[in-house]
Scaffold this active site. Structure first.
Site, PDB file in Angstrom:
ATOM      1  N   ASP A 200      -2.875 -20.068 -71.614  1.00  0.00           N
ATOM      2  CA  ASP A 200      -2.278 -21.241 -71.304  1.00  0.00           C
ATOM      3  C   ASP A 200      -3.326 -22.151 -70.753  1.00  0.00           C
ATOM      4  O   ASP A 200      -2.991 -22.545 -69.576  1.00  0.00           O
ATOM      5  CB  ASP A 200      -0.837 -21.042 -70.308  1.00  0.00           C
ATOM      6  CG  ASP A 200      -0.441 -22.212 -69.928  1.00  0.00           C
ATOM      7  OD1 ASP A 200      -0.450 -23.080 -70.759  1.00  0.00           O
ATOM      8  OD2 ASP A 200       0.145 -22.434 -68.846  1.00  0.00           O
ATOM      9  N   GLU A 444      -1.561 -10.338 -68.792  1.00  0.00           N
ATOM     10  CA  GLU A 444      -0.071 -10.352 -69.722  1.00  0.00           C
ATOM     11  C   GLU A 444      -0.528  -9.960 -71.095  1.00  0.00           C
ATOM     12  O   GLU A 444      -0.003 -10.690 -72.015  1.00  0.00           O
ATOM     13  CB  GLU A 444       0.599 -11.342 -69.521  1.00  0.00           C
ATOM     14  CG  GLU A 444       0.937 -11.816 -67.960  1.00  0.00           C
ATOM     15  CD  GLU A 444       1.808 -13.070 -68.057  1.00  0.00           C
ATOM     16  OE1 GLU A 444       1.849 -13.897 -68.971  1.00  0.00           O
ATOM     17  OE2 GLU A 444       2.185 -13.606 -66.889  1.00  0.00           O
ATOM     18  N   TYR A 497       8.389 -15.412 -63.180  1.00  0.00           N
ATOM     19  CA  TYR A 497       8.897 -16.876 -63.262  1.00  0.00           C
ATOM     20  C   TYR A 497      10.206 -17.222 -63.248  1.00  0.00           C
ATOM     21  O   TYR A 497      10.741 -17.883 -63.852  1.00  0.00           O
ATOM     22  CB  TYR A 497       8.127 -17.700 -64.279  1.00  0.00           C
ATOM     23  CG  TYR A 497       6.670 -17.870 -63.901  1.00  0.00           C
ATOM     24  CD1 TYR A 497       6.015 -19.095 -63.336  1.00  0.00           C
ATOM     25  CD2 TYR A 497       5.667 -17.014 -64.798  1.00  0.00           C
ATOM     26  CE1 TYR A 497       4.606 -19.319 -63.077  1.00  0.00           C
ATOM     27  CE2 TYR A 497       4.219 -16.887 -64.348  1.00  0.00           C
ATOM     28  CZ  TYR A 497       3.897 -18.041 -63.484  1.00  0.00           C
ATOM     29  OH  TYR A 497       2.490 -18.312 -63.417  1.00  0.00           O
ATOM     30  N   GLU A 533       1.369 -13.846 -59.729  1.00  0.00           N
ATOM     31  CA  GLU A 533       1.708 -15.104 -60.179  1.00  0.00           C
ATOM     32  C   GLU A 533       3.125 -15.254 -59.871  1.00  0.00           C
ATOM     33  O   GLU A 533       4.013 -14.501 -60.197  1.00  0.00           O
ATOM     34  CB  GLU A 533       1.323 -15.289 -61.769  1.00  0.00           C
ATOM     35  CG  GLU A 533       0.021 -15.730 -61.974  1.00  0.00           C
ATOM     36  CD  GLU A 533      -0.026 -15.832 -63.614  1.00  0.00           C
ATOM     37  OE1 GLU A 533       0.745 -16.426 -63.841  1.00  0.00           O
ATOM     38  OE2 GLU A 533      -1.076 -15.444 -64.237  1.00  0.00           O
TER      39      GLU A 533
HETATM   40  C1  BDP Z   1       1.660 -17.208 -67.036  1.00  0.00           C
HETATM   41  C2  BDP Z   1       0.317 -16.839 -67.408  1.00  0.00           C
HETATM   42  C3  BDP Z   1      -0.383 -18.250 -67.070  1.00  0.00           C
HETATM   43  C4  BDP Z   1       0.307 -19.382 -67.290  1.00  0.00           C
HETATM   44  C5  BDP Z   1       1.506 -19.451 -66.411  1.00  0.00           C
HETATM   45  C6  BDP Z   1       2.361 -20.557 -66.747  1.00  0.00           C
HETATM   46  O1  BDP Z   1      -0.446 -15.696 -66.926  1.00  0.00           O
HETATM   47  O2  BDP Z   1      -1.695 -18.139 -67.566  1.00  0.00           O
HETATM   48  O3  BDP Z   1      -0.231 -20.546 -67.010  1.00  0.00           O
HETATM   49  O4  BDP Z   1       2.181 -18.235 -67.055  1.00  0.00           O
HETATM   50  O5  BDP Z   1       3.399 -20.473 -67.746  1.00  0.00           O
HETATM   51  O6  BDP Z   1       2.826 -16.044 -67.573  1.00  0.00           O
HETATM   52  O7  BDP Z   1       2.274 -21.554 -65.928  1.00  0.00           O
END
Ligand code: BDP
Length: 639
Positions: A200, A444, A497, A533
């Site tokens: 991404d 990932e 997330y 993250e």
């Molecule tokens: C995570 C990835 C990261 C993405 C992020 C996203 O590790 O590189 O930019 O998601 O979706 O899973 O913002």
């Protein structure tokens, strides 16, 4: 067929066994450095098979003689420099060229002249005056070639450096990618193809880091490895110096403190230096004077017939230890809590090119935020950035470019061999940085696939063998049932997330889901966990209350919901939290991205969104609880 041509050089012999060092070029009484940054001549090879440059040997004469050229700054990505969308999205070989005047005193018998490229994305071939001097696979690590011998053949010739760079990603590159040809002529023109990637961020390309010429004597310090420890008040610096170009040489090593006073010395090429009353290297916000660096001066004397050589190299050294228990990450035997960020090398216009104003601004923002660490998501960053981390005490999780390994064919032998070679190069380059406290071998990957287990076991074991002093991790996404790498890592790093990629708009589910995530992982592996993250997109200036997705309010509330759980678990086994992301960054175009990824707490121009203030308040509070603030700060407002 086209792919074969595009990737013509994938089969070049790569030097997999690293038998030389990769010390950062530094000036000394025996070494000179000349930066070749600035404007280079540039041309993209737009021929149908992208191979005209090789067929017509563009490297044999000046680039301007074989076709039109444009100015291209180095270091910088080429993608955003012009108004031409076909250059922004170009796939294939681009050509850079620069003529350099080499000082006459460099072209003498007793000197080596080394050409070093800090990084070029992705595959590079380098010629000097039409003679190929090296090639390199991989977009984020340095490579070099001795060119003095060549220059001496005809000292009247100028030194014309030609570098061809190909950004094509294949199933075996790191990161991987595929080229897809669109053969339906009712929908796509002849020869139409696209580069597919599973990561991404924009696949910026070009010469991203400084190109340098530097000299060393013929007999020279090729590598230094330093491992540090301490016992009570005594620091221990285990060192090893390797020498090239002389069958016998004497070495003198002197460790100097910040004031330039000698604190220990030896005349052995390897050994242990003892430092009484040691000043340890501490992270920012863990000690009043973080980032203490000694200087290890290595002086080499060698004789060869009637010639004598002296080489001097000074390596910054921070004395510190790293240990991991089942619930803690210890720096100098004290628990360290990562409160930091994930970054990208990314900015307007220069793309991934090293840019000092940006680097310094980012460090100022990191310190303003009260962050003590970052992960080099998702590839190794410039050495200059790690040097800043050493000096400022910013702790680094150093990540390989193993991002987006999602296709089962990218778990095969060729990929694995390349991944091991990249880890060799990464550890060789970064092993002496006190700020680097952990290696991350991937982000990932498709861990649910069967070959992932063998693949990660091999990469992690290999990395531990290269460097037994640092923990190793790989970063996973939250479903532990699919995980194949976690059994081998020292620290579990999890990305999740909640209420973003699922349960959209339901902020209230975050605490429950996050709690479940932590309990599941800790219950299964009994290893410390970093939330590597978490975050949400926010378009700066977009507001809504009650919060809705993409507003600054929503991003803020996602963070706050995570924080409540971090605060419960950090007393137990959670050892860190790294926000995704420090700043907005460019991605490929797609329906999930609004001119790039907007999960930054700063905009791409480094202006704070509301979330930045939430995080700043939190990080300074954490620092106040867990560390020792520098004397110049006064919680909660450092600046
Ligand atoms: C995570 C990835 C990261 C993405 C992020 C996203 O590790 O590189 O930019 O998601 O979706 O899973 O913002």
């Amino acid at each position: 067929m086209m792919l074969r041509v595009l990737w013509l050089f994938a089969a070049f012999d790569a030097a997999l066994l690293l038998d030389t060092g990769m010390l950062f070029p530094r000036e000394s009484s025996s070494r000179e450095v000349k930066a070749l940054n600035g404007l280079w001549a540039f041309r993209a090879d737009r021929s149908p098979n992208r191979n005209q440059g090789f067929e017509r040997a563009w490297y044999k004469s000046s680039l301007a003689e074989t076709g039109p050229v444009i100015d291209m700054p180095v270091p910088a990505s080429y993608n955003d420099i012009t108004q031409d969308p076909t250059l922004r999205d170009f796939i294939g070989w681009v050509w850079y060229e620069r003529e350099v005047t080499v000082p006459a005193r460099w072209i003498t018998d007793g000197l080596r002249v080394v050409l070093r490229v800090g990084s070029a994305h992705y595959y590079s071939v380098v010629w000097v005056n039409g003679v190929k001097v090296t090639e390199h696979e991989g977009g984020h690590l340095p490579f070099e070639a001795e060119i003095g011998t060549l220059l001496r053949e005809d000292p009247t010739m100028p030194c014309r450096i030609t570098i061809a760079v190909n950004n094509t990603l294949t199933l075996q590159t790191l990161p991987p990618g595929t080229i897809q040809y669109m053969n339906d002529r009712t929908r796509y023109p002849d020869g139409f193809f696209v580069q597919n990637i599973n990561f991404d961020f924009f696949n910026y390309a070009g010469i991203h880091r400084p190109v340098l010429l530097y000299t060393t004597p013929k007999a020279y310090v090729d590598d230094i490895t330093v491992v540090t420890d301490f016992l009570d008040n005594t620091g221990l610096v285990r060192y090893n110096v390797s020498v090239q170009g002389a069958s016998s040489a004497t070495v003198k090593v002197t460790l100097m403190d910040k004031g330039g006073h000698c604190v220990a010395s030896s005349t052995e090429p390897s050994g242990v230096l003892k430092v009484v009353d040691v000043s340890l290297w501490w992270p920012y916000l863990m000690h009043e004077s973080p980032g203490y660096l000694y200087s290890l001066e290595v002086r080499l004397m060698a004789a060869d017939g009637s010639s004598t050589y002296e080489d001097v190299y000074a390596l910054p050294v921070g004395i510190r230890t790293i240990n991991v228990t089942s619930t803690q990450f210890l720096i100098n035997n004290k628990p360290f809590y990562f409160h930091g960020v994930n970054k990208h090398e990314d900015a307007d216009i220069r793309g991934k090119g090293l840019d000092w104003p940006l680097v310094v601004k980012d460090f100022n923002l990191i310190k303003w935020l009260g962050a003590n660490s970052f992960r080099t998501s998702h590839y190794p960053y410039a050495e200059e950035i790690l040097q800043m981390c050493d000096r400022h005490g910013i702790v680094v999780i150093d990540e390989s470019p193993g991002v987006g390994i999602k296709d089962i064919r990218s778990f095969g032998n060729a990929s694995l061999t390349h991944h091991l070679a990249v880890m060799d190069e990464l550890v060789r380059r970064d092993k002496n940085h006190p700020s680097v406290v952990m290696w991350s071998v991937a982000n990932e990957p498709a861990a649910e696939m069967n070959p992932a287990e063998y693949y990660f076991k091999t990469v992690i074991t290999h990395t531990k063998a290269l460097d037994p002093t640092r923990p190793v991790t790989y970063v996973t996404c939250s479903n532990y049932a699919r995980d194949k790498g976690a059994p081998f890592v020292d620290v579990i790093c999890i990305n999740s997330y909640f209420s973003w990629y699922h349960d959209q708009g339901h902020l209230e589910v975050i605490p429950l889901q996050l709690n479940t995530q932590f309990e599941d992982w800790y219950g299964k592996y009994k290893k410390p966990i970093i939330q590597s993250e978490y975050g949400a997109d926010a378009v700066a200036g977009l507001h809504n209350d009650p919060p809705v997705m993409f507003t600054e309010e929503y991003q803020k509330e996602v963070l706050q919901n995570y924080h409540s759980v971090f605060d419960q678990k950090r007393k137990k086994y959670v050892i860190g939290e790294l926000i995704w992301n420090f700043a907005d960054f460019m991605t490929t175009q797609g329906i999930l991205r609004v001119v790039g990824n907007k999960k930054g707490i700063f905009t791409r121009q480094r202006q704070p969104k509301a979330a930045a203030f939430i995080l700043k308040e939190r990080y300074w509070r954490l620092a106040n609880e867990t560390g020792t603030l520098p004397l110049w700060t006064k919680y909660p407002c450092p600046l």
